[in-house]
Design an enzyme around this catalytic site. Structure first.
Site, PDB file in Angstrom:
ATOM      1  CG  MET A  14      -1.973  -1.068   1.125  1.00  0.00           C
ATOM      2  SD  MET A  14      -3.596  -1.229   1.978  1.00  0.00           S
ATOM      3  CE  MET A  14      -2.835  -0.611   3.453  1.00  0.00           C
TER       4      MET A  14
ATOM      5  N   GLY B 209      11.587  -2.909   5.189  1.00  0.00           N
ATOM      6  CA  GLY B 209      10.708  -4.108   5.383  1.00  0.00           C
ATOM      7  C   GLY B 209      10.203  -4.689   3.929  1.00  0.00           C
ATOM      8  CG  HIS B 210       7.218  -2.234   1.667  1.00  0.00           C
ATOM      9  ND1 HIS B 210       7.075  -1.220   2.761  1.00  0.00           N
ATOM     10  CD2 HIS B 210       6.109  -2.946   1.695  1.00  0.00           C
ATOM     11  CE1 HIS B 210       5.741  -1.101   3.058  1.00  0.00           C
ATOM     12  NE2 HIS B 210       5.301  -2.052   2.708  1.00  0.00           N
TER      13      HIS B 210
ATOM     14  CD  GLU C   7       6.894 -15.597   8.812  1.00  0.00           C
ATOM     15  OE1 GLU C   7       7.525 -15.376   9.850  1.00  0.00           O
ATOM     16  OE2 GLU C   7       6.915 -16.874   8.391  1.00  0.00           O
TER      17      GLU C   7
ATOM     18  CG  MET D 199      11.215  -2.161   9.856  1.00  0.00           C
ATOM     19  SD  MET D 199      12.235  -1.443   8.526  1.00  0.00           S
ATOM     20  CE  MET D 199      13.552  -1.343   9.469  1.00  0.00           C
ATOM     21  CB  SER D 200       4.240  -0.907  10.338  1.00  0.00           C
ATOM     22  OG  SER D 200       3.281  -0.227  10.276  1.00  0.00           O
TER      23      SER D 200
HETATM   24  O1  PAF Z   1      -0.385  -5.913   3.421  1.00  0.00           O
HETATM   25  C1  PAF Z   1      -0.627  -4.972   2.975  1.00  0.00           C
HETATM   26  O2  PAF Z   1       0.072  -3.814   2.577  1.00  0.00           O
HETATM   27  C2  PAF Z   1      -2.107  -4.878   1.907  1.00  0.00           C
HETATM   28  O3  PAF Z   1      -2.959  -5.365   2.960  1.00  0.00           O
HETATM   29  C3  PAF Z   1      -2.057  -5.647   0.724  1.00  0.00           C
HETATM   30  C4  PAF Z   1      -1.562  -7.154   0.855  1.00  0.00           C
HETATM   31  C5  PAF Z   1      -1.067  -4.956  -0.332  1.00  0.00           C
HETATM   32  C6  PAF Z   1      -3.541  -5.622   0.171  1.00  0.00           C
HETATM   33  O4  PAF Z   1      -3.824  -4.153   0.165  1.00  0.00           O
END
Ligand code: PAF
Length: 274
Positions: free
Chosen positions: A21, A27-28, A142, A178-179
């Site tokens: 999103m 983390g990403h 996770e 991380m978020s």
């Molecule tokens: O984890 C996320 O960022 C969201 O829930 C996802 C999997 C991209 C779906 O919108």
């Protein structure tokens, strides 16, 4: 996107996907790097999915930083990443509504109890992504362990030909998972938030000798006396069914799950217990 994908598939290239999103962080990037290692091309979707938010304010405040996200992805690869940033209309033709899914009960536990309709929203958008991008493999963190389990279930029940890969939680040096939401934490909450993981680690230790009930009581006490962090839930659950533990069994694996409010920001985390 469909054209790009058929072009890649015509060349027999393998496609990995990292759905996000946006508001990308390290983390990403770990997911993207792993996907780059295991596939020829990686599609990173950046889409703040309206149907998975049960709280309109949360949706409005969700950080949207596409230019920064693209710049960050370019530090990883300038040639093999495709950023897919659709509009709401691209994804939801007609009404912006979720499909209703049956995830064999996984959707009613934990996050499902506190965020109504959340997993229908996630299922809807992820299924749509898989229809459009048709990746060979898709990578999920996770940290959202329940989401990962639900996406595995989605793929299994709908026979979607994609391999779902769960990746370990990436943490700040102070342990905070991380978020994208962390960027919104005010300084005093940022300082307080590492208590979440610290508590999970102690809970894991206690679970070696104490009952789940006793461990939960201890965790609740830690937050009851805290002036900034508010515990929403702490649950020890069976890793497979995500149902709260009844009696410990050596044959099962368990995980502890936690959701905490830091001001108006909701943080989640989890840890494997055995
Ligand atoms: O984890 C996320 O960022 C969201 O829930 C996802 C999997 C991209 C779906 O919108």
């Amino acid at each position: 996107m469909a054209k790009v994908i058929s072009h890649l598939k015509a060349k027999d290239l393998t496609i990995g996907m990292v759905p996000t999103m946006g508001a990308l962080h390290q983390g990403h990037l770990q997911l993207v790097k792993r996907s780059l290692n295991e596939n020829d091309k990686v599609v990173v979707s950046v889409f703040v999915n309206p149907t998975q938010f049960d709280n309109k304010d949360d949706l409005k405040k969700y950080p949207r930083t596409l230019d920064d996200d693209v710049a960050l992805l370019k530090t990883v690869s300038k040639t093999d990443i495709i950023v897919y940033a659709p509009t709401v209309k691209d994804i939801y033709e007609g009404e912006t509504e979720s499909e209703v899914f049956d995830f064999d009960g996984l959707e009613f536990e934990m996050e499902g109890k506190f965020r109504h309709g959340h997993f229908d929203g996630v299922g809807t958008v992820v299924k749509r992504f898989f229809e459009i991008v048709k990746p060979h493999k898709a990578y999920f963190g996770e940290k959202d362990f329940q989401q990962l389990a639900i996406i595995k279930k989605l793929v299994e029940k709908h026979n979607i030909p994609v391999k779902i890969i769960g990746c370990k939680i990436h943490r700040e040096t102070n342990g905070l998972a991380m978020s994208s939401r962390n960027t919104r934490l005010k300084p005093e909450y940022k300082t307080a938030a590492p208590l979440i993981y610290k508590t999970l680690k102690i809970a894991k230790e206690k679970f070696g000798t104490k009952s789940a009930g006793k461990v939960s009581e201890w965790v609740e006490k830690q937050f009851a006396k805290h002036s900034l962090l508010e515990l929403e839930y702490f649950i020890i659950a069976d890793t497979k069914t995500l149902k709260p533990i009844k009696r410990k069994s050596n044959k099962k694996t368990y995980r502890a799950f936690i959701a905490v409010y830091a001001d108006d920001i909701r943080l989640i985390d989890n840890i494997a217990l055995n």
